[in-house]
Design a protein around this motif. Structure first.
Motif, PDB file in Angstrom:
ATOM      1  N   LEU A  47      39.653  29.845  33.915  1.00  0.00           N
ATOM      2  CA  LEU A  47      39.601  29.531  35.337  1.00  0.00           C
ATOM      3  C   LEU A  47      38.430  28.579  35.582  1.00  0.00           C
ATOM      4  N   PRO A  48      38.675  27.273  35.614  1.00  0.00           N
ATOM      5  CA  PRO A  48      37.581  26.308  35.724  1.00  0.00           C
ATOM      6  C   PRO A  48      36.738  26.459  36.990  1.00  0.00           C
ATOM      7  N   ASP A  49      37.322  27.015  38.045  1.00  0.00           N
ATOM      8  CA  ASP A  49      36.569  27.182  39.287  1.00  0.00           C
ATOM      9  C   ASP A  49      35.806  28.502  39.353  1.00  0.00           C
ATOM     10  N   CYS A  50      35.974  29.331  38.340  1.00  0.00           N
ATOM     11  CA  CYS A  50      35.307  30.641  38.327  1.00  0.00           C
ATOM     12  C   CYS A  50      33.925  30.524  37.687  1.00  0.00           C
ATOM     13  N   LYS A  51      32.894  30.836  38.439  1.00  0.00           N
ATOM     14  CA  LYS A  51      31.526  30.737  37.940  1.00  0.00           C
ATOM     15  C   LYS A  51      31.169  31.912  37.040  1.00  0.00           C
ATOM     16  N   GLU A  52      31.678  33.103  37.401  1.00  0.00           N
ATOM     17  CA  GLU A  52      31.335  34.298  36.618  1.00  0.00           C
ATOM     18  C   GLU A  52      32.414  35.359  36.809  1.00  0.00           C
TER      19      GLU A  52
ATOM     20  N   LYS B 154      52.851  46.882  36.305  1.00  0.00           N
ATOM     21  CA  LYS B 154      52.475  45.539  35.871  1.00  0.00           C
ATOM     22  C   LYS B 154      52.620  44.522  37.002  1.00  0.00           C
ATOM     23  N   LYS B 155      53.684  44.651  37.763  1.00  0.00           N
ATOM     24  CA  LYS B 155      53.925  43.706  38.853  1.00  0.00           C
ATOM     25  C   LYS B 155      52.874  43.839  39.945  1.00  0.00           C
ATOM     26  N   VAL B 156      52.516  45.058  40.291  1.00  0.00           N
ATOM     27  CA  VAL B 156      51.561  45.242  41.381  1.00  0.00           C
ATOM     28  C   VAL B 156      50.175  44.724  40.980  1.00  0.00           C
ATOM     29  N   ILE B 157      49.789  44.913  39.705  1.00  0.00           N
ATOM     30  CA  ILE B 157      48.505  44.392  39.240  1.00  0.00           C
ATOM     31  C   ILE B 157      48.535  42.861  39.223  1.00  0.00           C
ATOM     32  N   SER B 158      49.653  42.298  38.767  1.00  0.00           N
ATOM     33  CA  SER B 158      49.811  40.847  38.752  1.00  0.00           C
ATOM     34  C   SER B 158      49.726  40.262  40.160  1.00  0.00           C
ATOM     35  N   GLU B 159      50.342  40.938  41.121  1.00  0.00           N
ATOM     36  CA  GLU B 159      50.306  40.467  42.515  1.00  0.00           C
ATOM     37  C   GLU B 159      48.903  40.571  43.101  1.00  0.00           C
ATOM     38  N   ALA B 160      48.166  41.622  42.733  1.00  0.00           N
ATOM     39  CA  ALA B 160      46.788  41.776  43.212  1.00  0.00           C
ATOM     40  C   ALA B 160      45.926  40.624  42.705  1.00  0.00           C
ATOM     41  N   LEU B 161      46.119  40.277  41.439  1.00  0.00           N
ATOM     42  CA  LEU B 161      45.375  39.153  40.874  1.00  0.00           C
ATOM     43  C   LEU B 161      45.753  37.849  41.569  1.00  0.00           C
ATOM     44  N   ASN B 162      47.034  37.665  41.839  1.00  0.00           N
ATOM     45  CA  ASN B 162      47.481  36.456  42.537  1.00  0.00           C
ATOM     46  C   ASN B 162      46.872  36.354  43.932  1.00  0.00           C
ATOM     47  N   LEU B 163      46.778  37.486  44.627  1.00  0.00           N
ATOM     48  CA  LEU B 163      46.170  37.487  45.959  1.00  0.00           C
ATOM     49  C   LEU B 163      44.715  37.057  45.880  1.00  0.00           C
ATOM     50  N   ALA B 164      44.008  37.558  44.872  1.00  0.00           N
ATOM     51  CA  ALA B 164      42.601  37.201  44.711  1.00  0.00           C
ATOM     52  C   ALA B 164      42.441  35.712  44.415  1.00  0.00           C
ATOM     53  N   LEU B 165      43.229  35.215  43.484  1.00  0.00           N
ATOM     54  CA  LEU B 165      43.112  33.804  43.106  1.00  0.00           C
ATOM     55  C   LEU B 165      43.554  32.875  44.238  1.00  0.00           C
ATOM     56  N   THR B 166      44.505  33.323  45.041  1.00  0.00           N
ATOM     57  CA  THR B 166      44.911  32.544  46.211  1.00  0.00           C
ATOM     58  C   THR B 166      43.766  32.450  47.210  1.00  0.00           C
ATOM     59  N   HIS B 167      43.036  33.555  47.377  1.00  0.00           N
ATOM     60  CA  HIS B 167      41.866  33.559  48.269  1.00  0.00           C
ATOM     61  C   HIS B 167      40.823  32.555  47.786  1.00  0.00           C
ATOM     62  N   GLY B 168      40.712  32.412  46.472  1.00  0.00           N
ATOM     63  CA  GLY B 168      39.698  31.514  45.920  1.00  0.00           C
ATOM     64  C   GLY B 168      40.144  30.080  45.730  1.00  0.00           C
ATOM     65  N   LYS B 169      41.405  29.792  46.002  1.00  0.00           N
ATOM     66  CA  LYS B 169      41.950  28.457  45.746  1.00  0.00           C
ATOM     67  C   LYS B 169      41.183  27.386  46.515  1.00  0.00           C
ATOM     68  N   GLY B 170      40.798  26.334  45.795  1.00  0.00           N
ATOM     69  CA  GLY B 170      40.076  25.230  46.418  1.00  0.00           C
ATOM     70  C   GLY B 170      38.582  25.456  46.513  1.00  0.00           C
ATOM     71  N   HIS B 171      38.101  26.567  45.948  1.00  0.00           N
ATOM     72  CA  HIS B 171      36.673  26.904  46.012  1.00  0.00           C
ATOM     73  C   HIS B 171      36.152  27.272  44.627  1.00  0.00           C
ATOM     74  N   LYS B 172      34.851  27.185  44.461  1.00  0.00           N
ATOM     75  CA  LYS B 172      34.200  27.857  43.352  1.00  0.00           C
ATOM     76  C   LYS B 172      34.112  29.334  43.746  1.00  0.00           C
ATOM     77  N   PHE B 173      34.233  30.230  42.778  1.00  0.00           N
ATOM     78  CA  PHE B 173      34.214  31.653  43.125  1.00  0.00           C
ATOM     79  C   PHE B 173      33.710  32.510  41.974  1.00  0.00           C
ATOM     80  N   ASN B 174      33.310  33.717  42.318  1.00  0.00           N
ATOM     81  CA  ASN B 174      32.985  34.758  41.343  1.00  0.00           C
ATOM     82  C   ASN B 174      34.092  35.794  41.387  1.00  0.00           C
ATOM     83  N   LEU B 175      34.423  36.333  40.230  1.00  0.00           N
ATOM     84  CA  LEU B 175      35.503  37.306  40.119  1.00  0.00           C
ATOM     85  C   LEU B 175      34.954  38.586  39.505  1.00  0.00           C
TER      86      LEU B 175
END
Length: 284
Positions: free
Chosen positions: A252-257, A209-230
């Motif tokens: 996720l208001p910045d997530c387009k799709e 659970k922790k490793v999946i949560s951290e992977a998601l955090n890494l992705a969202l950190t990459h997208g911070k301040g931008h519009k993004f697709n996930l």
């Protein structure tokens, strides 16, 4: 719908969802999956589930698309009246597919082929493939499309977790990933592709659970301040992937799709059961 000027060709391990392939009229080159009893084409005459079901009997190997398969796609592109082709492939650092398509493209001098090495894998590459289809549908010229896609390569990442490194090791795709997981302590790696398109360990965490949560955090950190697709991709981990999708959808208001899907049979061979992947593409 096909643009009557530019064709889009992808390989099967980009994991572009079927609806996008159909919507943009993409051509697809399948990799090969090899068993002792025969050879199959990725996603054509073998499914991901069939690979999982056969693991107890045999772990297959994968190989490049056959030259004949690639040439048939180029022939079809010409026959359909195209003069220009955008080609999107998985990382040249993980597969010889990009190089093989590049070499065969030279045999078709009447086609202006622009080859995009995504330096990525699975839906991480597929997000660039989808963008190619979208840009072609906007009737942009091929130079502008190529420029935007190369920028997308820099802006697109994938972070994935596997339940075991056994399959990456057996398939020779371990890259720069630490070969031994901390089984006793439950230490697991989060894997991505570096600037050369080779697997490496981004981070480690304790427990599934922790490793999946951290992977998601890494992705969202990459997208911070931008519009993004996930994109949420899984390999025989449907329920976990659904939980992630349901948790994120609409929040996720910045997530387009948000895309969702199973990885290709050829990628199953190299990752085994239990994969969760999070792909992100900056979209502004």
């Amino acid at each position: 719908m096909k643009n009557n000027k530019i064709a889009v060709l992808i390989d099967s391990c980009t994991d572009v969802p079927k609806e996008y392939i159909e919507k943009h009229g993409m051509y697809i080159v399948p990799l090969s999956i090899n068993y002792s009893f025969g050879q199959f084409q990725d996603g054509v005459n073998i499914t991901a589930q069939e690979v999982y079901d056969n693991f107890s009997k045999e772990i297959p190997t994968t190989s490049l698309p056959t030259g004949e398969t690639i040439m048939k796609q180029f022939d079809k592109i010409q026959q359909d009246g195209f003069k220009e082709v955008i080609i999107v492939t998985i990382s040249s650092g993980l597969s010889g597919t990009n190089n093989m398509i590049t070499q065969i493209a030279k045999e078709f001098p009447n086609l202006d082929c622009r080859i995009i090495d995504t330096k990525n894998i699975g839906i991480g590459a597929g997000l660039t493939g989808i963008l190619a289809g979208q840009l072609v549908s906007q009737d942009l010229n091929i130079n502008e499309i190529e420029k935007r896609l190369n920028k997308s390569v820099e802006d697109t990442k994938i972070f994935f977790c596997v339940s075991t490194l056994e399959y990456l090791q057996k398939g020779g795709r371990i890259g720069l990933v630490t070969a031994v997981m901390g089984t006793a302590l439950g230490i697991r790696p989060i894997i991505s592709c570096n600037e050369d398109g080779v697997y490496y360990t981004v981070k480690k965490a304790r427990g599934r659970k922790k490793v999946i949560s951290e992977a998601l955090n890494l992705a969202l950190t990459h997208g911070k301040g931008h519009k993004f697709n996930l994109a949420i991709a899984h390999g025989d981990a449907l329920e976990e992937a659904k939980e992630i999708y349901d948790e994120l959808k609409g929040k996720l208001p910045d997530c387009k799709e948000i895309l969702f899907g199973q990885i290709s049979p050829a990628l199953v061979v190299h990752t085994g059961p239990g994969l969760i992947g999070i792909g992100i593409q900056l979209a502004d």
